[in-house]
Scaffold this active site. Structure first.
Site, PDB file in Angstrom:
ATOM      1  N   LYS A 164       0.864  -1.185   0.000  1.00 43.19           N
ATOM      2  CA  LYS A 164       0.000   0.000   0.000  1.00 43.19           C
ATOM      3  C   LYS A 164       0.891   1.222   0.000  1.00 43.19           C
ATOM      4  CE  LYS A 164      -4.415   1.047   0.214  1.00 43.19           C
ATOM      5  NZ  LYS A 164      -5.600   0.234  -0.188  1.00 43.19           N
TER       6      LYS A 164
ATOM      7  N   ASP B 199      -7.058   4.246  -4.472  1.00 45.83           N
ATOM      8  CA  ASP B 199      -7.705   4.132  -3.159  1.00 45.83           C
ATOM      9  C   ASP B 199      -8.300   5.526  -2.912  1.00 45.83           C
ATOM     10  OD1 ASP B 199      -7.842   2.147  -0.703  1.00 45.83           O
ATOM     11  OD2 ASP B 199      -7.424   4.084   0.186  1.00 45.83           O
TER      12      ASP B 199
HETATM   13  P1  NDP Z   1     -12.890   7.824  -2.877  1.00 43.18           P
HETATM   14  O1  NDP Z   1     -11.817   8.823  -2.668  1.00 43.18           O
HETATM   15  O2  NDP Z   1     -13.451   7.621  -4.226  1.00 43.18           O
HETATM   16  O3  NDP Z   1     -14.127   8.148  -1.914  1.00 43.18           O
HETATM   17  C1  NDP Z   1     -13.945   8.220  -0.545  1.00 43.18           C
HETATM   18  C2  NDP Z   1     -15.277   8.572   0.099  1.00 43.18           C
HETATM   19  O4  NDP Z   1     -15.172   8.407   1.496  1.00 43.18           O
HETATM   20  C3  NDP Z   1     -15.686  10.009  -0.145  1.00 43.18           C
HETATM   21  O5  NDP Z   1     -17.077  10.117  -0.149  1.00 43.18           O
HETATM   22  C4  NDP Z   1     -15.077  10.701   1.057  1.00 43.18           C
HETATM   23  O6  NDP Z   1     -15.673  11.936   1.384  1.00 43.18           O
HETATM   24  C5  NDP Z   1     -15.315   9.687   2.139  1.00 43.18           C
HETATM   25  N1  NDP Z   1     -14.303   9.831   3.182  1.00 43.18           N
HETATM   26  C6  NDP Z   1     -12.962   9.767   3.044  1.00 43.18           C
HETATM   27  N2  NDP Z   1     -12.356  10.008   4.212  1.00 43.18           N
HETATM   28  C7  NDP Z   1     -13.336  10.237   5.090  1.00 43.18           C
HETATM   29  C8  NDP Z   1     -13.358  10.540   6.457  1.00 43.18           C
HETATM   30  N3  NDP Z   1     -12.216  10.668   7.162  1.00 43.18           N
HETATM   31  N4  NDP Z   1     -14.558  10.677   7.059  1.00 43.18           N
HETATM   32  C9  NDP Z   1     -15.715  10.570   6.358  1.00 43.18           C
HETATM   33  N5  NDP Z   1     -15.763  10.290   5.037  1.00 43.18           N
HETATM   34  C10 NDP Z   1     -14.588  10.128   4.434  1.00 43.18           C
HETATM   35  O7  NDP Z   1     -12.326   6.467  -2.271  1.00 43.18           O
HETATM   36  P2  NDP Z   1     -12.830   4.965  -2.485  1.00 43.18           P
HETATM   37  O8  NDP Z   1     -14.300   4.947  -2.691  1.00 43.18           O
HETATM   38  O9  NDP Z   1     -11.961   4.354  -3.496  1.00 43.18           O
HETATM   39  O10 NDP Z   1     -12.460   4.296  -1.094  1.00 43.18           O
HETATM   40  C11 NDP Z   1     -13.402   4.190  -0.019  1.00 43.18           C
HETATM   41  C12 NDP Z   1     -12.970   3.091   0.922  1.00 43.18           C
HETATM   42  O11 NDP Z   1     -12.916   1.858   0.202  1.00 43.18           O
HETATM   43  C13 NDP Z   1     -11.588   3.260   1.545  1.00 43.18           C
HETATM   44  O12 NDP Z   1     -11.608   2.684   2.842  1.00 43.18           O
HETATM   45  C14 NDP Z   1     -10.688   2.405   0.654  1.00 43.18           C
HETATM   46  O13 NDP Z   1      -9.530   1.972   1.320  1.00 43.18           O
HETATM   47  C15 NDP Z   1     -11.637   1.242   0.365  1.00 43.18           C
HETATM   48  N6  NDP Z   1     -11.347   0.444  -0.804  1.00 43.18           N
HETATM   49  C16 NDP Z   1     -11.215   1.002  -2.041  1.00 43.18           C
HETATM   50  C17 NDP Z   1     -10.974   0.193  -3.133  1.00 43.18           C
HETATM   51  C18 NDP Z   1     -10.903   0.741  -4.513  1.00 43.18           C
HETATM   52  O14 NDP Z   1     -10.772  -0.056  -5.447  1.00 43.18           O
HETATM   53  N7  NDP Z   1     -11.012   2.036  -4.727  1.00 43.18           N
HETATM   54  C19 NDP Z   1     -10.787  -1.243  -3.001  1.00 43.18           C
HETATM   55  C20 NDP Z   1     -11.024  -1.750  -1.666  1.00 43.18           C
HETATM   56  C21 NDP Z   1     -11.267  -0.909  -0.626  1.00 43.18           C
HETATM   57  P3  NDP Z   1     -14.899  13.314   1.101  1.00 43.18           P
HETATM   58  O15 NDP Z   1     -15.030  13.534  -0.360  1.00 43.18           O
HETATM   59  O16 NDP Z   1     -15.597  14.323   1.926  1.00 43.18           O
HETATM   60  O17 NDP Z   1     -13.479  13.112   1.528  1.00 43.18           O
HETATM   61  O1  2IT Z   2      -7.863  -1.592  -0.701  1.00 49.68           O
HETATM   62  C1  2IT Z   2      -7.817  -2.089  -1.840  1.00 49.68           C
HETATM   63  O2  2IT Z   2      -7.961  -3.299  -2.034  1.00 49.68           O
HETATM   64  C2  2IT Z   2      -7.599  -1.183  -2.974  1.00 49.68           C
HETATM   65  N1  2IT Z   2      -7.522   0.024  -2.770  1.00 49.68           N
HETATM   66  C3  2IT Z   2      -7.447  -1.742  -4.361  1.00 49.68           C
HETATM   67  C4  2IT Z   2      -6.052  -2.280  -4.570  1.00 49.68           C
HETATM   68  C5  2IT Z   2      -5.733  -2.705  -5.979  1.00 49.68           C
HETATM   69  O3  2IT Z   2      -4.549  -3.014  -6.184  1.00 49.68           O
HETATM   70  O4  2IT Z   2      -6.604  -2.740  -6.834  1.00 49.68           O
END
Ligand code: NDP
Ligand code: 2IT
Length: 446
Positions: free
Chosen positions: A126, A166
């Protein structure tokens, strides 16, 4: 048993002072895995979990860049290369002001188990930076990404370490970083995943994490002869994962009541349908606006400033924003309101006290390392397609994703079944551990 676990945690704690999120992730795994190690001679006495709790390599670097006013700014970049026993390091990059070593080490540690569960050959890593793209111009984000990659490029590669997105890293950021990597190396390779379709990306990768979390919920509900149709759903976040969790819930006939961001949540009593979701996707991804603007477009909805959506009565909850966003009191409210299933789209969104409550109420609870593994799984499929120099169709990738989520569900049941209840947390931790530990043992003292 408690004494052995406490001793282990104390030792890890001594080496990782001031890293609460990392310790939280290690603690959760240790509670499930140490009793398993003790019962299985091949793992006993090999210090195997201690080795897994120590990153193979940590890189920290300066990221200087110039903002639109001409001022020189500096951020801190990281890459944690946690474990390469079953494949090259694989995992996302997070750009958020809160990023520090503790958060990235917890994410890298979780990623090792998650990637093992996908059945694909990927180790865990990561990275990221304490830089927030929010409020920055495209030019500023590009200059930051180029500077970040100017250092990161020497540590990664299609057979070494393959980053992805992420929080704060989506298609735009991956594009800028891929472009810079290609200029520096003079090579077009699959060094990043989440690429655009016309330049090496995979169908369904943007959708994969959210869709996967919903497929996993369907698998859990099926154990009780239920499904998502007509279920009331509460989702946190409004980014990549939340958007596509919502899309799949809507397609499966559920009623999506909420979405959120760090400023608060919106609740739409009529349900967020496909058209309203298209508005949200445009709002967040193109206009880069705030979720509160939803109520201007759809006045029957309400915005709850500074609050999280867990008090809204629902059948199924998908926490899809960030770590520790669902606490003990939230879990109490969910249970009291009749919620039967929690499928984590985010990484470690539920606190340990909240998880205890889910177990106490015999809820169908899936930890992120199982239920959000669809994202990295389709990243693995993107790597496979890049190696083949070929692209699969949307249906082919979606079918593979569904099968992978069903396989992860089965692995959790195998290791987590306790009478009629399945402890998916225990199942995921042990299944992930066994795969990585077996590989490490076969490779000597690594
Ligand atoms: P994005 O940046 O697309 O979206 C993040 C969302 O979460 C936004 O709505 C953001 O709001 C909100 N957020 C972030 N930080 C905070 C906080 N401290 N408190 C409240 N809301 C918050 O990210 P992703 O959708 O990609 O990721 C979301 C989660 O999913 C994370 O935990 C990530 O690790 C996990 N994840 C992502 C993957 C991926 O493929 N993208 C894969 C597996 C897991 P704001 O705009 O106000 O910051
Ligand atoms: O938390 C996760 O699994 C991710 N942000 C996606 C990682 C990836 O390599 O697609």
């Amino acid at each position: 048993m408690k004494k052995i676990i406490d001793q282990f945690i104390t030792e890890v704690q001594q080496r990782n002072q001031h890293e609460p999120e990392f310790m939280q992730a290690v603690h959760e795994v240790a509670e499930n895995v140490i009793p398993y190690i003790v019962k299985h001679d091949i793992y006993h006495g090999k210090n195997i979990l201690m080795r897994m709790a120590e990153p193979e390599r940590v890189v920290s670097f300066r990221v200087p860049w110039i903002d639109d006013t001409g001022e020189i700014r500096v951020n801190r970049g990281f890459r944690i290369e946690m474990n390469s026993a079953i494949g090259p390091y694989k995992g996302g990059l997070r750009f958020h002001e809160s990023v520090n070593l503790s958060i990235l080490k917890f994410l890298a540690f979780e990623q090792v188990f998650k990637n093992a569960l996908t059945t694909l050959p990927m180790g865990g890593g990561k990275g990221g930076a304490d830089f927030s793209p929010k409020g920055k111009s495209d030019g500023e984000v590009m200059r930051f990404c180029q500077s970040f990659m100017t250092e990161l490029f020497r540590h990664i590669g299609p057979n070494r370490d393959i980053p992805a997105g992420d929080i704060g890293v989506g298609g735009r950021e991956i594009g800028y970083m891929f472009g810079q990597y290609k200029r520096l190396k003079n090579e077009f390779t699959g060094v990043l995943t989440g690429k655009g379709i016309s330049w090496g990306g995979s169908m369904i990768r943007p959708e994969a994490t959210g869709y996967g979390a919903v497929y996993f919920a369907e698998n859990m509900l099926a154990t009780r002869d239920e499904g998502l149709q007509n279920k009331k759903v509460v989702i946190s976040g409004s980014g990549n994962v939340a958007q596509y969790a919502a899309e799949k819930c809507i397609q499966l006939g559920a009623k999506v009541l909420t979405l959120s961001d760090s400023s608060g949540y919106v609740m739409d009593p009529d349900g967020i349908d496909a058209e309203k979701l298209a508005f949200v996707i445009d709002l967040k991804n193109v206009k880069r606006g705030r979720i509160s603007a939803y109520v201007d477009a759809y006045p029957s909805a309400s915005f709850f400033k500074g609050e999280r959506p867990w008090s809204v009565p629902c059948d199924v909850a998908f926490p899809c924003a960030t770590q520790n966003e669902l606490e003990e009191n939230d879990a109490k409210q969910l249970a009291a309101n009749g919620c039967v299933c929690v499928s984590e789209g985010a990484n470690m969104p539920s606190t340990p006290a909240a998880i205890k409550l889910f177990h106490a109420h015999q809820m169908l609870y899936a930890p992120g390392k199982a239920s959000n593994a669809g994202g990295v799984a389709v990243s693995g499929l993107e790597m496979a397609q890049n190696s083949l120099r070929y692209s699969w169709t949307r249906n082919e990738v979606d079918d593979r994703l569904k099968n992978i989520m069903a396989d992860i569900h089965s692995a959790c049941v195998t290791y987590g079944k306790n009478g009629s209840h399945v402890n998916y947390e225990k199942g995921a931790n042990i299944a992930g551990f066994v795969k990585v530990a077996d590989a490490m043992l076969a490779q000597g003292v690594v």
